[in-house]
Design a protein around this motif. Structure first.
Motif, PDB file in Angstrom:
ATOM      1  N   LEU A   1       0.839  -1.205   0.000  1.00  0.00           N
ATOM      2  CA  LEU A   1       0.000   0.000   0.000  1.00  0.00           C
ATOM      3  C   LEU A   1       0.872   1.253   0.000  1.00  0.00           C
ATOM      4  CD1 LEU A   1      -3.009   0.639   2.372  1.00  0.00           C
ATOM      5  CD2 LEU A   1      -1.168   2.291   2.200  1.00  0.00           C
ATOM      6  N   GLY A   2       1.909   1.242   0.817  1.00  0.00           N
ATOM      7  CA  GLY A   2       2.796   2.402   0.895  1.00  0.00           C
ATOM      8  C   GLY A   2       3.477   2.697  -0.427  1.00  0.00           C
ATOM      9  N   GLN A   3       3.911   1.661  -1.114  1.00  0.00           N
ATOM     10  CA  GLN A   3       4.560   1.842  -2.412  1.00  0.00           C
ATOM     11  C   GLN A   3       3.592   2.425  -3.439  1.00  0.00           C
ATOM     12  OE1 GLN A   3       5.849  -2.167  -3.113  1.00  0.00           O
ATOM     13  NE2 GLN A   3       7.718  -1.963  -1.907  1.00  0.00           N
ATOM     14  N   ILE A   4       2.351   1.937  -3.416  1.00  0.00           N
ATOM     15  CA  ILE A   4       1.351   2.442  -4.362  1.00  0.00           C
ATOM     16  C   ILE A   4       1.002   3.890  -4.044  1.00  0.00           C
ATOM     17  CG2 ILE A   4      -1.042   2.185  -5.133  1.00  0.00           C
ATOM     18  CD1 ILE A   4      -0.671  -0.866  -4.594  1.00  0.00           C
ATOM     19  N   GLY A   5       0.767   4.173  -2.760  1.00  0.00           N
ATOM     20  CA  GLY A   5       0.398   5.530  -2.362  1.00  0.00           C
ATOM     21  C   GLY A   5       1.501   6.539  -2.583  1.00  0.00           C
ATOM     22  N   ALA A   6       2.742   6.098  -2.467  1.00  0.00           N
ATOM     23  CA  ALA A   6       3.877   7.007  -2.646  1.00  0.00           C
ATOM     24  C   ALA A   6       3.919   7.597  -4.050  1.00  0.00           C
ATOM     25  CB  ALA A   6       5.185   6.267  -2.352  1.00  0.00           C
ATOM     26  N   ARG A   7       3.341   6.887  -5.021  1.00  0.00           N
ATOM     27  CA  ARG A   7       3.338   7.389  -6.399  1.00  0.00           C
ATOM     28  C   ARG A   7       2.479   8.652  -6.539  1.00  0.00           C
ATOM     29  NH1 ARG A   7       1.622   1.524  -8.505  1.00  0.00           N
ATOM     30  NH2 ARG A   7       3.452   0.347  -7.796  1.00  0.00           N
ATOM     31  N   ARG A   8       1.557   8.847  -5.612  1.00  0.00           N
ATOM     32  CA  ARG A   8       0.701  10.033  -5.670  1.00  0.00           C
ATOM     33  C   ARG A   8       1.392  11.263  -5.097  1.00  0.00           C
ATOM     34  NH1 ARG A   8      -4.465   9.442  -6.902  1.00  0.00           N
ATOM     35  NH2 ARG A   8      -5.058  11.296  -5.705  1.00  0.00           N
TER      36      ARG A   8
ATOM     37  N   LEU B   1       9.703   8.877   0.743  1.00  0.00           N
ATOM     38  CA  LEU B   1      11.043   9.238   1.219  1.00  0.00           C
ATOM     39  C   LEU B   1      12.077   8.236   0.726  1.00  0.00           C
ATOM     40  CD1 LEU B   1      10.143  10.141   4.920  1.00  0.00           C
ATOM     41  CD2 LEU B   1      10.680  11.759   3.095  1.00  0.00           C
ATOM     42  N   GLU B   2      11.717   6.954   0.786  1.00  0.00           N
ATOM     43  CA  GLU B   2      12.643   5.913   0.328  1.00  0.00           C
ATOM     44  C   GLU B   2      12.917   6.032  -1.163  1.00  0.00           C
ATOM     45  OE1 GLU B   2      10.949   2.221   1.539  1.00  0.00           O
ATOM     46  OE2 GLU B   2      11.425   2.520   3.671  1.00  0.00           O
ATOM     47  N   ALA B   3      11.967   6.604  -1.901  1.00  0.00           N
ATOM     48  CA  ALA B   3      12.147   6.817  -3.340  1.00  0.00           C
ATOM     49  C   ALA B   3      12.960   8.078  -3.633  1.00  0.00           C
ATOM     50  CB  ALA B   3      10.789   6.896  -4.029  1.00  0.00           C
TER      51      ALA B   3
ATOM     52  N   GLY C   1      12.957  12.291   9.669  1.00  0.00           N
ATOM     53  CA  GLY C   1      13.623  13.478   9.149  1.00  0.00           C
ATOM     54  C   GLY C   1      12.743  14.366   8.302  1.00  0.00           C
ATOM     55  N   VAL C   2      11.423  14.225   8.424  1.00  0.00           N
ATOM     56  CA  VAL C   2      10.493  15.046   7.652  1.00  0.00           C
ATOM     57  C   VAL C   2      10.271  16.377   8.378  1.00  0.00           C
ATOM     58  CG1 VAL C   2       8.128  15.230   6.775  1.00  0.00           C
ATOM     59  CG2 VAL C   2       9.324  13.022   6.718  1.00  0.00           C
TER      60      VAL C   2
END
Length: 314
Positions: A109-116, A140-142, A170-171
């Motif tokens: 889910l996190g990987q998919i949502g990160a694209r947004r 962040l990982e991306a 670190g955000v």
């Protein structure tokens, strides 16, 4: 006779020794897997009844828990066969798949949502949702730079938990009082929230204040993403049944000393509110991202097209 593993898990769920949406769903599926594997049924009818009895025992531990009911619906939808052996295999293999999906769900889910989320985005967060924060973590990982504005989320201040987690990553994080959301949406690119429950029409039950935020965000042209695992779907809503809204103790809002000072005022402290689908841009799950109006298709695919409890059917 109900399997010992089923009785143990049922008692642990009822006593709150097993907690958390994903954990409850996983333990439910595992208990059914063990019961199916150890079943001594001589006929398919006896096997089906063994699984129904086990499911009823688990469901009675917490009948209003969507994740528990969804685990059972997932398994019953896939129970199939003309012999005890094939029925057994269908249930145990489905239970293993379900547990594997649960274990991977938040990361996927996190990987998919990160694209947004785009590099340089400022994200507004309401309350604390591990699913919502997973989208930021994977952004962040991306290598994307993300800033955060976190609503305090009174009265229990769950936003403080989210702010602490974001700080650890670190955000750059700004914590705001809830009533300042409209002011800071002018500096926001995306709103990302979690969900306690998602109905068939795409409406979202989440921590109180989510609906207000979504309405204001729509006015401001800021997209709203709901991040939630599929165990949060609410199949009972296929028949129009809505999720109940918990009312929390009034002492969370008004302590004894303040009440004495103010007088005998009435206090309402609803834990959740309902955000209509028209204020949500996308629902992100481990199965992909969906327009709110399409989530009913996913619900039927995973848990069946009926809200009836299959463990009660003969």
């Amino acid at each position: 006779m109900t399997h010992q593993r089923v009785r143990t898990v049922s008692e642990q769920i009822e006593n709150r020794d097993i907690r958390g949406t994903a954990t409850i769903a996983r333990e439910t599926a595992q208990a059914i897997e063990v019961a199916a594997d150890d079943a001594e049924a001589e006929t398919p009818a006896e096997f089906r009844e063994t699984i129904r009895v086990a499911a009823r025992t688990l469901h009675e531990a917490r009948p209003d828990d969507d994740s528990l009911s969804n685990a059972l619906r997932y398994l019953f939808k896939r129970m199939d066969g003309e012999t005890v052996a094939t029925l057994q295999e269908s249930v145990t293999s489905a239970a293993r798949r379900f547990q594997e999906n649960i274990d991977r769900a938040r990361e996927t889910l996190g990987q998919i949502g990160a694209r947004r989320l785009q590099d340089g985005d400022t994200v507004m967060v309401h309350s604390h949702s591990a699913d919502a924060l997973a989208t930021i973590e994977h952004a962040l990982e991306a290598g994307k730079e993300i800033d955060a504005i976190v609503k305090e989320t009174r009265p229990r201040k769950q936003g403080h938990i989210a702010a602490q987690q974001l700080q650890e990553w670190g955000v750059p994080t700004t914590l705001i009082v809830d009533s300042a959301a409209r002011r800071y949406l002018d500096e926001t690119d995306q709103v990302v929230v979690g969900a306690d429950s998602i109905a068939a029409d795409g409406s979202v039950v989440n921590r109180i204040g989510t609906s207000d935020l979504a309405v204001i965000a729509r006015e401001r042209g800021v997209p709203v993403t709901v991040a939630a695992q599929t165990v949060r779907l609410h199949p009972d809503s296929l028949t129009g049944h809505s999720a109940g809204i918990e009312n929390r103790p009034e002492r969370e809002v008004l302590d004894d000393a303040t009440r004495k000072q103010i007088g005998e005022v009435s206090v309402e402290n609803p834990a959740f509110d309902v955000t209509p689908a028209r204020y949500v841009d996308a629902i992100v799950t481990e199965r992909g991202q969906y327009p709110p109006e399409s989530v009913v298709t996913l619900m039927r695919e995973l848990y069946g097209g009926s809200a009836r409890d299959p463990w009660l059917e003969e």
